[in-house]
Design a protein around this motif. Structure first.
Motif, PDB file in Angstrom:
ATOM      1  N   SER A 169       0.830  -1.208   0.000  1.00 14.94           N
ATOM      2  CA  SER A 169       0.000   0.000   0.000  1.00 14.94           C
ATOM      3  C   SER A 169       0.861   1.253   0.000  1.00 14.94           C
ATOM      4  CB  SER A 169      -0.920  -0.007   1.214  1.00 14.94           C
ATOM      5  OG  SER A 169      -1.670   1.167   1.264  1.00 14.94           O
ATOM      6  N   ALA A 170       1.890   1.262   0.825  1.00 13.09           N
ATOM      7  CA  ALA A 170       2.773   2.427   0.897  1.00 13.09           C
ATOM      8  C   ALA A 170       3.536   2.624  -0.413  1.00 13.09           C
ATOM      9  CB  ALA A 170       3.743   2.278   2.055  1.00 13.09           C
ATOM     10  N   LEU A 171       4.021   1.536  -0.996  1.00  5.89           N
ATOM     11  CA  LEU A 171       4.752   1.657  -2.262  1.00  5.89           C
ATOM     12  C   LEU A 171       3.837   2.120  -3.385  1.00  5.89           C
ATOM     13  CD1 LEU A 171       7.150  -1.420  -2.168  1.00  5.89           C
ATOM     14  CD2 LEU A 171       7.741   0.993  -1.987  1.00  5.89           C
ATOM     15  N   GLY A 172       2.613   1.612  -3.410  1.00 11.45           N
ATOM     16  CA  GLY A 172       1.669   2.044  -4.436  1.00 11.45           C
ATOM     17  C   GLY A 172       1.333   3.515  -4.310  1.00 11.45           C
ATOM     18  N   GLY A 189      -1.278  14.725  -9.930  1.00  9.68           N
ATOM     19  CA  GLY A 189      -2.145  14.952  -8.777  1.00  9.68           C
ATOM     20  C   GLY A 189      -3.555  14.441  -9.002  1.00  9.68           C
ATOM     21  N   VAL A 190      -4.079  14.646 -10.213  1.00  6.28           N
ATOM     22  CA  VAL A 190      -5.411  14.139 -10.537  1.00  6.28           C
ATOM     23  C   VAL A 190      -5.418  12.619 -10.499  1.00  6.28           C
ATOM     24  CG1 VAL A 190      -7.122  13.931 -12.388  1.00  6.28           C
ATOM     25  CG2 VAL A 190      -6.109  16.156 -11.872  1.00  6.28           C
ATOM     26  N   ILE A 191      -4.412  12.001 -11.079  1.00  9.89           N
ATOM     27  CA  ILE A 191      -4.318  10.536 -11.072  1.00  9.89           C
ATOM     28  C   ILE A 191      -4.198  10.008  -9.654  1.00  9.89           C
ATOM     29  CG2 ILE A 191      -2.844   8.596 -11.742  1.00  9.89           C
ATOM     30  CD1 ILE A 191      -2.276  10.173 -14.345  1.00  9.89           C
ATOM     31  N   ILE A 217       5.120   7.599 -11.315  1.00  9.58           N
ATOM     32  CA  ILE A 217       4.926   7.044 -12.660  1.00  9.58           C
ATOM     33  C   ILE A 217       4.099   8.017 -13.496  1.00  9.58           C
ATOM     34  CG2 ILE A 217       3.833   5.170 -13.947  1.00  9.58           C
ATOM     35  CD1 ILE A 217       4.614   3.331 -11.587  1.00  9.58           C
ATOM     36  N   ALA A 218       3.092   8.624 -12.890  1.00 14.00           N
ATOM     37  CA  ALA A 218       2.270   9.586 -13.622  1.00 14.00           C
ATOM     38  C   ALA A 218       3.091  10.788 -14.080  1.00 14.00           C
ATOM     39  CB  ALA A 218       1.103  10.033 -12.753  1.00 14.00           C
ATOM     40  N   ILE A 219       3.978  11.276 -13.244  1.00 13.10           N
ATOM     41  CA  ILE A 219       4.842  12.393 -13.646  1.00 13.10           C
ATOM     42  C   ILE A 219       5.780  11.962 -14.762  1.00 13.10           C
ATOM     43  CG2 ILE A 219       6.773  13.845 -12.888  1.00 13.10           C
ATOM     44  CD1 ILE A 219       5.364  14.175 -10.239  1.00 13.10           C
ATOM     45  N   ALA A 220       6.329  10.762 -14.671  1.00  9.85           N
ATOM     46  CA  ALA A 220       7.247  10.278 -15.702  1.00  9.85           C
ATOM     47  C   ALA A 220       6.532  10.112 -17.038  1.00  9.85           C
ATOM     48  CB  ALA A 220       7.869   8.955 -15.268  1.00  9.85           C
TER      49      ALA A 220
END
Length: 99
Positions: free
Chosen positions: A52-55, A74-76, A62-65
């Motif tokens: 949970s913490a890693l996710g 932020g939305v994701i 990953i979204a920024i990348a």
């Protein structure tokens, strides 16, 4: 039982039962690290917390990348949090109805 003088009742001694040992305990001491049920719970709870913490940490990165935008990340992340909240609420209702 009354006091021989007849003034006040005599104190009745109380008997306290010795504490019961947990299931699976042998001897005079209980070793938690030898309890297979506890060890199974500990391993599964640790794995769940770590995942949970890693996710929670990895999804925005990953979204920024992928998108290159902090706003989209932020939305994701917010959508991911909302999905987790809904799943937790539904799971809680299901668990309450089962028990």
């Amino acid at each position: 039982m009354a006091d021989p003088r007849g003034d006040t009742p005599a104190a009745v001694p109380t008997v306290v039962a010795p504490p019961q040992e947990p299931d699976g305990a042998t001897g005079s001491s209980y070793r938690l690290e030898r309890d297979s049920t506890y060890l199974t719970w500990l391993a599964s709870d640790t794995a769940t917390g770590t995942a949970s913490a890693l996710g929670t940490f990895a999804i925005p990165l990953i979204a920024i990348a992928v998108t290159g935008s902090a706003a989209q990340a932020g939305v994701i992340s917010g959508v991911s949090l909302a999905a987790r909240l809904i799943a937790t609420l539904v799971g809680g209702v299901m668990a309450d109805r089962r028990n």
